[in-house]
Design a protein around this motif. Structure first.
Motif, short mmCIF file in Angstrom:
data_model
loop_
_atom_site.label_atom_id
_atom_site.label_comp_id
_atom_site.label_asym_id
_atom_site.label_seq_id
_atom_site.Cartn_x
_atom_site.Cartn_y
_atom_site.Cartn_z
N ARG A 2 56.74 46.95 -10.68
CA ARG A 2 55.45 46.70 -11.29
C ARG A 2 54.28 47.28 -11.29
NH1 ARG A 2 51.76 43.82 -13.28
NH2 ARG A 2 52.15 41.83 -11.16
N VAL A 3 54.06 47.21 -10.35
CA VAL A 3 52.80 47.49 -10.01
C VAL A 3 52.24 49.22 -9.40
CG1 VAL A 3 51.63 45.15 -9.63
CG2 VAL A 3 52.04 46.42 -7.90
N LEU A 4 53.36 49.78 -9.10
CA LEU A 4 53.40 51.14 -8.73
C LEU A 4 53.52 52.02 -9.84
CD1 LEU A 4 53.92 53.18 -5.97
CD2 LEU A 4 56.31 53.32 -6.63
N ALA A 5 52.44 53.43 -9.77
CA ALA A 5 52.27 54.20 -11.21
C ALA A 5 53.09 54.68 -10.91
CB ALA A 5 51.08 55.16 -10.81
N PRO A 6 54.11 55.40 -12.57
CA PRO A 6 55.21 56.32 -11.78
C PRO A 6 54.48 57.72 -11.82
CG PRO A 6 54.26 55.44 -14.53
CD PRO A 6 53.59 54.60 -13.71
N GLY A 7 55.94 58.09 -10.88
CA GLY A 7 55.95 58.93 -9.97
C GLY A 7 54.89 58.03 -8.83
N GLY A 8 54.99 57.16 -8.25
CA GLY A 8 53.63 56.69 -7.45
C GLY A 8 55.37 56.54 -5.92
N ARG A 9 54.74 56.10 -5.05
CA ARG A 9 55.43 56.35 -3.64
C ARG A 9 55.52 55.12 -2.92
NH1 ARG A 9 57.37 61.93 -0.74
NH2 ARG A 9 57.99 62.74 -2.64
N LEU A 10 56.54 54.11 -2.46
CA LEU A 10 56.23 52.91 -2.07
C LEU A 10 57.27 53.29 -0.32
CD1 LEU A 10 56.40 49.70 -1.75
CD2 LEU A 10 58.71 49.69 -2.96
N ALA A 11 56.40 52.70 0.21
CA ALA A 11 57.09 53.11 1.57
C ALA A 11 57.46 50.95 2.33
CB ALA A 11 55.82 53.11 2.58
N ILE A 12 58.57 51.09 2.29
CA ILE A 12 59.26 49.38 3.35
C ILE A 12 59.23 49.64 4.11
CG2 ILE A 12 60.71 48.02 2.69
CD1 ILE A 12 60.48 48.44 -0.31
N MET A 13 58.78 48.90 5.00
CA MET A 13 59.12 48.58 6.56
C MET A 13 59.88 47.76 7.19
SD MET A 13 60.13 48.55 10.06
CE MET A 13 58.90 47.41 10.40
N GLU A 14 61.14 47.97 6.83
CA GLU A 14 62.34 46.84 7.50
C GLU A 14 63.01 47.17 8.42
OE1 GLU A 14 63.14 43.10 5.66
OE2 GLU A 14 60.55 44.02 5.06
N ASN A 15 63.87 45.24 8.80
CA ASN A 15 64.69 45.89 10.64
C ASN A 15 66.16 46.19 9.49
OD1 ASN A 15 62.64 45.78 12.25
ND2 ASN A 15 62.55 43.45 12.80
N ASN A 16 66.95 46.88 10.53
CA ASN A 16 67.85 47.40 9.95
C ASN A 16 69.41 46.18 10.21
OD1 ASN A 16 70.02 49.19 9.46
ND2 ASN A 16 69.79 50.56 10.74
N VAL A 17 70.26 45.98 9.70
CA VAL A 17 71.24 44.81 10.40
C VAL A 17 72.24 46.06 10.87
CG1 VAL A 17 72.96 45.35 8.56
CG2 VAL A 17 72.32 42.45 9.04
N HIS A 18 72.51 47.22 10.98
CA HIS A 18 73.14 47.98 10.86
C HIS A 18 73.14 48.51 13.12
CE1 HIS A 18 75.68 47.29 7.85
NE2 HIS A 18 74.97 48.10 7.41
N SER A 19 71.13 47.83 13.09
CA SER A 19 71.14 48.54 14.49
C SER A 19 71.75 48.30 15.27
CB SER A 19 69.24 48.23 14.39
OG SER A 19 69.11 46.84 14.46
N TRP A 20 71.67 49.50 16.72
CA TRP A 20 71.84 48.58 17.86
C TRP A 20 71.20 46.79 18.38
CZ3 TRP A 20 73.51 53.05 21.31
CH2 TRP A 20 74.31 54.14 20.27
N THR A 38 64.35 49.32 19.24
CA THR A 38 64.14 47.92 19.51
C THR A 38 63.08 47.37 19.62
OG1 THR A 38 65.67 47.00 21.18
CG2 THR A 38 64.60 48.18 22.26
N GLU A 39 63.21 46.14 19.22
CA GLU A 39 61.95 44.65 19.56
C GLU A 39 62.31 44.21 20.86
OE1 GLU A 39 60.57 43.01 16.33
OE2 GLU A 39 62.21 41.08 17.06
N MET A 40 63.22 44.23 21.62
CA MET A 40 63.89 43.73 22.99
C MET A 40 62.47 43.76 23.70
SD MET A 40 65.55 45.47 25.64
CE MET A 40 67.47 45.62 25.00
N TYR A 41 61.47 43.82 23.33
CA TYR A 41 60.26 43.59 23.91
C TYR A 41 59.28 42.66 24.27
CZ TYR A 41 58.70 45.64 20.35
OH TYR A 41 58.22 45.92 18.74
N THR A 42 59.87 41.73 22.87
CA THR A 42 58.91 40.36 23.00
C THR A 42 60.34 38.93 23.17
OG1 THR A 42 61.13 39.80 20.90
CG2 THR A 42 58.90 41.22 19.96
N SER A 43 60.89 40.24 24.20
CA SER A 43 62.18 39.11 24.44
C SER A 43 62.15 39.46 26.27
CB SER A 43 63.31 38.78 24.58
OG SER A 43 63.85 38.75 23.13
N LEU A 44 61.36 40.60 26.30
CA LEU A 44 61.34 40.55 28.00
C LEU A 44 59.64 39.59 28.94
CD1 LEU A 44 62.45 44.23 27.91
CD2 LEU A 44 63.64 42.75 28.88
N PRO A 45 60.52 39.28 30.09
CA PRO A 45 59.47 38.15 31.41
C PRO A 45 58.50 39.52 31.70
CG PRO A 45 61.50 39.44 32.33
CD PRO A 45 61.58 39.44 31.05
#
Ligand SMILES: C[S@@+](CC[C@H](N)C(=O)[O-])C[C@H]1O[C@@H](n2cnc3c(N)ncnc32)[C@H](O)[C@@H]1O
Length: 273
Positions: free
Chosen positions: A144-162, A230-237
């Protein structure tokens, strides 16, 4: 529906607290990750056509580390987040960097934005929707708040990723063996939705689902590219191991590899005129 509403409230209460924002800053916003973000956001800026002097909405801006990146490139930013704790940190950090005048901040819920329809030629929503239980109202508000012709970037985590298919189940199995708590994971049409004990949702998104959902709202997918592998780094010691993963992610980004097996996926949508 009732469960989803109460879970949304639980999630809002949890995200309003300071602790989780401090944890995110140390896991995801530490100085070693700066080169990765600088390159990723240069690509996002270009894909959004966010030029110096233009205006951008940072939806779920958190402590504004990325809003500051847009502001340093001369973009005027409006940041919204429903956590007052994050916004207070953000205001302080922006003033410290001399960017206070370039970023306007509002406390607001993505599901009910107090912003004019069609106001923004560009929107960035990085790592936010994965924590929003009732996703559809938030997507509708962004559209709704995006202008006509405007662009939206969404960063999300992919369920099909390794990472999601192999690393996370292995990690959960280890945790169970060690008697540690693991969140409950449900498979939904949107992807895999994990509820952590504290009341935090973390979703791994199905790219096909969000593409179809945005099409229903009048937005077409322009491109989808890879963020971190990957965000494996969050779990590495150890720091050494973490840094090895940061380096791998950096190389992955530099090579502009396919998003199909990568964890971080960046979607660029355009609103039909
Ligand atoms: C993981 S942080 C990401 C912050 C920032 N985009 C970044 O990448 O540094 C998620 C942010 O989304 C915000 N958030 C989650 N649900 C929200 C909602 N419904 N409305 C507004 N903000 C929300 C949280 O308060 C938090 O600051």
């Amino acid at each position: 529906m009732a469960t989803q509403v109460s879970r949304s409230e639980q999630s809002s209460e949890f995200l309003a607290k300071q602790g989780i924002h401090d944890e995110w800053r140390s896991d995801y916003l530490n100085p070693y990750l700066e080169p990765f973000y600088e390159l990723a956001f240069a690509r996002v800026r270009e894909a959004l056509g966010a030029k110096p002097g233009s205006t951008l909405l940072d939806a779920g801006c958190g402590s504004c580390v990325h809003a500051a990146r847009f502001a340093r490139a001369g973009v005027k930013v409006v940041g919204v987040d429903f956590s007052q704790a994050a916004l207070t940190d953000a205001r302080r950090a922006l003033e410290r960097q001399g960017l206070g005048a370039s970023v306007e901040l509002h406390q607001a819920d993505l599901r009910k934005l107090p912003l004019e329809s069609g106001k923004f030629p560009a929107i960035s929503c990085w790592g936010v929707l994965m924590h929003v239980p009732d996703l559809e109202p938030a997507l509708a508000e962004l559209a709704r708040v995006l202008a006509p012709g405007g662009r939206l970037a969404i960063m999300e985590n992919n369920v099909h990723s390794w990472h999601v298919r192999w690393f996370e189940p292995t990690l959960r199995a280890f945790k169970r063996v060690l008697g540690r708590k693991v969140g409950s994971v449900a498979k939904t049409e949107r992807g895999l939705e994990e509820w952590r004990d504290e009341g935090l949702m973390v979703r791994k998104l199905d790219p096909a689902w969000i593409q179809a959902a945005m099409e229903r709202l009048g937005l077409r997918l322009v491109t989808r590219f890879s963020g971190q592998f990957t965000e494996m780094y969050t779990s590495l010691p150890t720091r050494l191991l973490k840094r090895a993963v940061y380096r791998f992610n950096q190389r992955w980004l530099e090579a502009n590899r396919s998003p199909a097996r990568a964890m971080g996926n960046i979607f660029i949508f355009e609103k039909c005129e």
